[in-house]
Design an enzyme around this catalytic site. Structure first.
Site, PDB file in Angstrom:
ATOM      1  N   ARG A 104       4.596  19.147   6.355  1.00 37.39           N
ATOM      2  CA  ARG A 104       4.467  20.651   6.414  1.00 37.39           C
ATOM      3  C   ARG A 104       3.441  21.315   5.205  1.00 37.39           C
ATOM      4  O   ARG A 104       3.864  21.060   4.195  1.00 37.39           O
ATOM      5  CB  ARG A 104       5.593  21.293   6.519  1.00 37.39           C
ATOM      6  CG  ARG A 104       5.619  22.588   6.869  1.00 37.39           C
ATOM      7  CD  ARG A 104       7.034  23.253   6.826  1.00 37.39           C
ATOM      8  NE  ARG A 104       7.835  23.476   5.942  1.00 37.39           N
ATOM      9  CZ  ARG A 104       9.295  23.806   5.763  1.00 37.39           C
ATOM     10  NH1 ARG A 104       9.631  24.346   6.694  1.00 37.39           N
ATOM     11  NH2 ARG A 104       9.620  23.739   4.731  1.00 37.39           N
ATOM     12  N   THR A 108       1.003  27.536   5.088  1.00 35.15           N
ATOM     13  CA  THR A 108       1.046  28.048   6.657  1.00 35.15           C
ATOM     14  C   THR A 108       2.062  27.612   7.179  1.00 35.15           C
ATOM     15  O   THR A 108       2.376  28.274   8.450  1.00 35.15           O
ATOM     16  CB  THR A 108      -0.231  27.390   7.490  1.00 35.15           C
ATOM     17  OG1 THR A 108      -0.049  26.180   7.398  1.00 35.15           O
ATOM     18  CG2 THR A 108      -1.731  27.792   6.507  1.00 35.15           C
ATOM     19  N   ASP A 200      16.225  19.744   0.556  1.00 37.45           N
ATOM     20  CA  ASP A 200      15.106  19.029   1.486  1.00 37.45           C
ATOM     21  C   ASP A 200      15.923  17.517   1.743  1.00 37.45           C
ATOM     22  O   ASP A 200      16.109  16.950   0.747  1.00 37.45           O
ATOM     23  CB  ASP A 200      14.054  18.738   0.647  1.00 37.45           C
ATOM     24  CG  ASP A 200      12.859  18.070   1.094  1.00 37.45           C
ATOM     25  OD1 ASP A 200      12.898  16.897   1.551  1.00 37.45           O
ATOM     26  OD2 ASP A 200      11.822  18.580   1.446  1.00 37.45           O
ATOM     27  N   ASP A 203      14.212  14.599   0.091  1.00 35.75           N
ATOM     28  CA  ASP A 203      14.191  14.563  -1.345  1.00 35.75           C
ATOM     29  C   ASP A 203      15.623  14.089  -1.758  1.00 35.75           C
ATOM     30  O   ASP A 203      15.865  13.219  -2.593  1.00 35.75           O
ATOM     31  CB  ASP A 203      14.066  15.905  -1.995  1.00 35.75           C
ATOM     32  CG  ASP A 203      12.585  16.313  -1.934  1.00 35.75           C
ATOM     33  OD1 ASP A 203      11.802  15.255  -1.995  1.00 35.75           O
ATOM     34  OD2 ASP A 203      12.445  17.501  -2.204  1.00 35.75           O
TER      35      ASP A 203
END
Length: 209
Positions: A104, A108, A200, A203
């Protein structure tokens, strides 16, 4: 949301609570993700086609139920999708496996593709795309686009957590793709992360930052 199934089984919800806790270690997070993926897999594969074959038990012959058609395809949306993939493969070891590499763009929030490899004859298989987080829905929708271009017609999406924004995006882009998840959370924050979420997923799986 008839296209969305939230698996509210007590074991799923208990394990998810531990995964949400920031004090949970990387090793424990990985183990729980593998376990919870197997529980979610029961739901997402509930309607697999069946047939019968003749077998002989120690007692008698019988026509016994067995899976029909081509082996299903599991497609991991890298990198975090591999955490769900590992557990599902323990349950369905004969499944064919594909990978979609997307990241990602932090500015944006749009997906950028860097890898794609899919099993053959997707048009004849149930295809289950897996990614722990359905956040904005942009990466998931892009992955489904790729699978449909390869001929996939019967697709389901499996995730650990979903945000309302991601569910809406997927319904808009792919209303024919059912979603199975362990929880529908509240919303996204300004950076596109799910709240309350669990951080995340990649992660936390791999111990990266």
């Amino acid at each position: 949301m008839d296209h969305l199934t939230v698996v509210d089984h007590p074991l799923v919800q208990h394990k998810l609570t531990i995964m949400r806790d920031e004090a949970t270690s990387t090793a424990e997070f990985r183990r729980l993700l593998r376990e919870i993926s197997q529980l979610l897999a029961y739901e997402v594969t509930r309607e697999l086609p069946m047939t019968t074959k003749k077998i002989k038990t120690p007692m008698v012959e019988m026509d016994a139920p067995t899976l029909a058609g081509r082996k299903l395809a599991l497609v991991s949306i890298l990198r975090a999708g591999n955490g769900l993939l590992d557990g599902m493969l323990e349950l369905v070891p004969s499944a064919r496996v594909g990978f979609v590499g997307l990241y990602r763009d932090e500015e944006t929030l749009e997906p950028v593709q860097y890898y794609f490899k899919a099993p053959s004859e997707l048009n004849d298989r149930l295809v289950i795309a897996v990614d722990p987080m359905l956040a904005t829905g942009n990466s998931s929708a892009a992955a489904i686009d790729l699978l449909k271009k390869e001929g996939a017609q019967n697709i389901r999406f499996l995730c650990l957590l979903a945000a309302p924004e991601g569910v809406a995006r997927m319904k808009e882009a792919h209303p024919d793709v059912p979603i199975v998840t362990a929880a529908l959370d509240e919303r996204l924050n300004e950076k596109g992360y799910i709240l309350p979420g669990l951080g995340d997923a990649g992660d936390r799986m791999f111990g990266t930052r």
